[in-house]
Motif scaffolding. Structure first.
Motif, short mmCIF file in Angstrom:
data_model
loop_
_atom_site.label_atom_id
_atom_site.label_comp_id
_atom_site.label_asym_id
_atom_site.label_seq_id
_atom_site.Cartn_x
_atom_site.Cartn_y
_atom_site.Cartn_z
N VAL A 134 -12.99 -27.82 -1.75
CA VAL A 134 -13.77 -26.84 -2.50
C VAL A 134 -12.80 -25.99 -3.30
CG1 VAL A 134 -15.35 -24.89 -2.32
CG2 VAL A 134 -15.53 -26.80 -0.71
N SER A 135 -13.07 -25.78 -4.61
CA SER A 135 -12.13 -25.05 -5.44
C SER A 135 -12.02 -23.61 -4.97
CB SER A 135 -12.58 -25.10 -6.90
OG SER A 135 -13.60 -24.18 -7.13
N SER A 136 -10.81 -23.05 -5.07
CA SER A 136 -10.58 -21.66 -4.68
C SER A 136 -9.51 -21.07 -5.58
CB SER A 136 -10.14 -21.57 -3.21
OG SER A 136 -8.90 -22.24 -3.04
N ILE A 137 -9.56 -19.77 -5.76
CA ILE A 137 -8.58 -19.08 -6.58
C ILE A 137 -7.96 -17.97 -5.74
CG2 ILE A 137 -8.21 -17.64 -8.62
CD1 ILE A 137 -10.48 -19.09 -9.95
N ALA A 138 -6.65 -17.99 -5.64
CA ALA A 138 -5.96 -16.96 -4.87
C ALA A 138 -6.01 -15.65 -5.65
CB ALA A 138 -4.51 -17.38 -4.61
N SER A 139 -6.45 -14.59 -5.01
CA SER A 139 -6.56 -13.32 -5.70
C SER A 139 -5.23 -12.56 -5.61
CB SER A 139 -7.67 -12.47 -5.08
OG SER A 139 -7.39 -12.22 -3.72
N GLU A 140 -4.89 -11.89 -6.71
CA GLU A 140 -3.69 -11.06 -6.73
C GLU A 140 -3.99 -9.71 -6.10
OE1 GLU A 140 -1.86 -10.65 -10.43
OE2 GLU A 140 -1.70 -12.79 -10.86
N PRO A 141 -3.08 -9.20 -5.27
CA PRO A 141 -3.33 -7.86 -4.70
C PRO A 141 -3.30 -6.80 -5.79
CG PRO A 141 -1.09 -8.61 -4.23
CD PRO A 141 -1.81 -9.77 -4.85
N ALA A 142 -4.17 -5.81 -5.62
CA ALA A 142 -4.20 -4.71 -6.59
C ALA A 142 -2.90 -3.92 -6.50
CB ALA A 142 -5.38 -3.80 -6.32
N PRO A 143 -2.36 -3.48 -7.64
CA PRO A 143 -1.13 -2.68 -7.58
C PRO A 143 -1.35 -1.38 -6.84
CG PRO A 143 -2.10 -2.60 -9.78
CD PRO A 143 -2.87 -3.64 -9.01
N ALA A 144 -0.33 -0.92 -6.14
CA ALA A 144 -0.44 0.34 -5.40
C ALA A 144 -0.65 1.50 -6.37
CB ALA A 144 0.82 0.57 -4.57
N PRO A 145 -1.52 2.45 -6.04
CA PRO A 145 -1.72 3.60 -6.93
C PRO A 145 -0.42 4.37 -7.12
CG PRO A 145 -3.43 3.50 -5.24
CD PRO A 145 -2.38 2.52 -4.85
N ARG A 146 -0.23 4.89 -8.35
CA ARG A 146 0.98 5.66 -8.65
C ARG A 146 0.62 7.11 -8.88
NH1 ARG A 146 2.19 1.21 -12.33
NH2 ARG A 146 1.78 2.61 -14.09
N LEU A 147 1.62 7.96 -8.76
CA LEU A 147 1.46 9.37 -9.11
C LEU A 147 1.08 9.49 -10.58
CD1 LEU A 147 4.56 10.71 -7.22
CD2 LEU A 147 2.25 11.65 -6.93
N PRO A 148 0.19 10.37 -10.95
CA PRO A 148 -0.19 10.54 -12.35
C PRO A 148 1.03 10.81 -13.22
CG PRO A 148 -1.75 11.70 -10.96
CD PRO A 148 -0.63 11.24 -10.06
N GLY A 149 1.15 10.06 -14.31
CA GLY A 149 2.25 10.23 -15.24
C GLY A 149 3.55 9.58 -14.82
N VAL A 150 3.56 8.94 -13.67
CA VAL A 150 4.77 8.33 -13.14
C VAL A 150 4.69 6.81 -13.29
CG1 VAL A 150 6.11 7.92 -11.04
CG2 VAL A 150 5.25 10.21 -11.55
N GLY A 151 5.72 6.21 -13.89
CA GLY A 151 5.74 4.78 -14.11
C GLY A 151 6.27 4.02 -12.91
N PRO A 152 6.22 2.68 -12.97
CA PRO A 152 6.62 1.87 -11.81
C PRO A 152 8.07 2.02 -11.41
CG PRO A 152 6.23 0.50 -13.76
CD PRO A 152 5.73 1.86 -14.09
N ALA A 153 8.98 2.20 -12.38
CA ALA A 153 10.40 2.32 -12.04
C ALA A 153 10.66 3.60 -11.25
CB ALA A 153 11.26 2.29 -13.30
N THR A 154 10.01 4.69 -11.64
CA THR A 154 10.17 5.95 -10.91
C THR A 154 9.43 5.91 -9.58
OG1 THR A 154 10.37 7.16 -13.00
CG2 THR A 154 9.86 8.45 -11.03
N GLN A 155 8.21 5.39 -9.59
CA GLN A 155 7.42 5.32 -8.36
C GLN A 155 8.14 4.53 -7.28
OE1 GLN A 155 4.13 6.76 -8.02
NE2 GLN A 155 4.46 6.35 -5.86
N ALA A 156 8.96 3.56 -7.68
CA ALA A 156 9.67 2.73 -6.71
C ALA A 156 10.59 3.54 -5.82
CB ALA A 156 10.47 1.65 -7.44
N PHE A 157 10.99 4.72 -6.25
CA PHE A 157 11.87 5.55 -5.45
C PHE A 157 11.13 6.51 -4.53
CE2 PHE A 157 14.61 4.23 -8.92
CZ PHE A 157 15.73 3.82 -8.20
#
Length: 274
Positions: free
Chosen positions: A68-91
């Motif tokens: 039976v066909s299936s599609i693996a779902s991607e996990p939703a990205p973790a919420p970030r602080l408002p105005g903070v991008g992924p490179a900063t949030q990583a810290f």
């Protein structure tokens, strides 16, 4: 960058504390880790779109001898602080659920604004106090702070220790009341500095966590500055610290909860958005 993660113009007078506060600190930010990606799984189908091996008349998607066909779902990205991008949030540490975000308009600006955020059970960050007007270093911000550059370090730093000349206003962080927090002299605009260290929160840049803000040990070396605090606003720019008006600072000290592993995220808006 760690989480603690600033000058030719000097104060006309001051105590040992003035040298501590008006030093400097800095750090850099590596790129954020890439989000995991799912791979769609293709399934063979018959001419009428039924999976191969499914008996005629069976409902589409019903179980049968074929896959039976299936599609693996991607996990939703973790919420970030408002105005903070992924490179900063990583810290921001995974266990942190309280963050003071201090932003300036440009890298050379010494006016800024602070908002205290808390992370709820769903992982989303919501404001819990502020916005409050703040001041930072005379020449703005830097990602590579050195002692005397008159810039505030950019980055994510832990907030774990407080103190001041006046009694504890209700801190849950360790609070060191000490007369050595006294200061005199004038700032860059001739404003009096007296009372600036009545209450302070140490920013964990180039310091040993768990000690009084007055502690002078500099793990990165003296040339990288130190004594970077959140302290009472004296009405002008600082050497490297963040200055907050007296009552908002007292409110912040009461709000910071060591169980939430609080941090400060600070810098110009374009840098923090990365």
């Amino acid at each position: 960058m760690p989480v603690h993660k600033g000058a030719p113009a000097l104060l006309s007078a001051g105590t040992l504390c003035a040298a501590l506060l008006l030093g400097g600190c800095a750090n850099s930010a590596p790129p954020a880790p890439a989000a995991p990606a799912g791979t769609p799984a293709a399934a063979a189908t018959t001419g009428d779109s039924r999976p191969a091996g499914t008996p005629p008349g069976a409902a589409r998607g019903a179980a049968g001898p074929g896959p039976v066909s299936s599609i693996a779902s991607e996990p939703a990205p973790a919420p970030r602080l408002p105005g903070v991008g992924p490179a900063t949030q990583a810290f921001v540490p995974d266990g942190t659920t309280q963050a003071l975000v201090v932003t300036g308009a440009t890298a050379d600006d010494n006016f800024s604004s602070a908002i205290l955020y808390e992370k709820g059970p769903g992982g989303h960050w919501t404001p819990s106090a502020g916005p409050w007007p703040t001041r930072n270093a005379l020449r703005g911000w830097t990602a590579d702070h050195t002692a005397g550059d008159l810039r505030t370090p950019i980055g994510v730093f832990r907030l774990g220790d407080a103190g001041g000349r006046l009694p504890d206003p209700g801190s849950r962080l360790p609070y060191d009341q000490d007369d050595e927090f006294a200061i005199s002299g004038t700032g860059f605009h001739g404003e009096p500095l007296e009372g600036s260290f009545d209450h302070v929160v140490a920013i964990d840049y180039n310091r040993v966590p768990g000690r009084t803000p007055l502690d002078r040990e500099r793990p990165l070396g003296a040339e990288k500055g130190g004594g970077v605090w959140i302290h009472v606003d004296h009405g002008g720019p600082t050497q490297a610290c963040i200055a907050l008006e007296r009552e908002p600072l007292r409110e912040l000290i009461r709000a910071l909860d060591p169980a939430r592993e609080p941090v400060i995220v600070m810098g110009p808006t374009p840098e923090l958005a990365r």
